[in-house]
Design an enzyme around this catalytic site. Sequence first.
Site, PDB file in Angstrom:
ATOM      1  NE  ARG A  49      -3.119 -14.559   1.973  1.00  0.00           N
ATOM      2  CZ  ARG A  49      -2.058 -13.596   1.961  1.00  0.00           C
ATOM      3  NH1 ARG A  49      -0.988 -13.366   2.594  1.00  0.00           N
ATOM      4  NH2 ARG A  49      -3.093 -12.344   1.530  1.00  0.00           N
ATOM      5  CD  GLU A  85      -9.504  -5.036   3.879  1.00  0.00           C
ATOM      6  OE1 GLU A  85      -9.241  -5.861   2.741  1.00  0.00           O
ATOM      7  OE2 GLU A  85     -10.368  -4.767   4.534  1.00  0.00           O
TER       8      GLU A  85
END
Length: 185
Positions: free
Chosen positions: A71, A108
């Site tokens: 992205r 994460e």
Amino acid sequence: MTDGRTAPDQDLLDLIRDVADFPKPGIVFKDIAPLLADATAFARVVDGITELARTGPGGSPVTKVAGIEARGFILAAPVAYRLGVGLVPVRKSGKLPGATLAASYALEYGEATLEIPADGLQAHDQVFVVDDVLATGGTLSAAIELVRRAGADVAGAAVLLELGFLDGRARLAGTGVELHTLLTV
Ligand code: AMP
């Protein structure tokens, strides 16, 4: 900010969708697709990041934008175009042909390796690094490390959205790179 270029934060935040338990249970994925699909919001984000890259504290003008797969590419490419400089891809492992430099890091949600073309940057390059979301800061830190190992300087970095509660900013502090964020939650 309401200067006509950057929408009020809430307008942009409203276009980022929370997707619970994606891609793993316990993760709230920040989906920027609705924002990208909104022409005005997308333009304001690109203009906002471009302005940050132009007015960065580095002193020297930015000569390349590094975009982080996937992205980050979507934001980095129009920013590079607007600045009139080239784009360097920072990609996930195994996607780049030819000689690369690689850095592994913890995400994460999982672990990853990023690569940069070994010959993609030059010693005089001032590189502005762009991604969509800052979570734990591992991805951006790895990208910064790669730009430096490729022999260039990091002029600054920007993300569209910082997840403040994960304190990625603290992790980046060790790099000495100024981090700009358009939105923070
Ligand atoms: P981190 O390395 O933990 O800062 O993770 C940042 C990278 O992982 C960025 O490239 C993001 O696209 C992606 N990412 C991590 N957490 C999220 C999330 N909650 N929502 C969307 N993207 C995320």
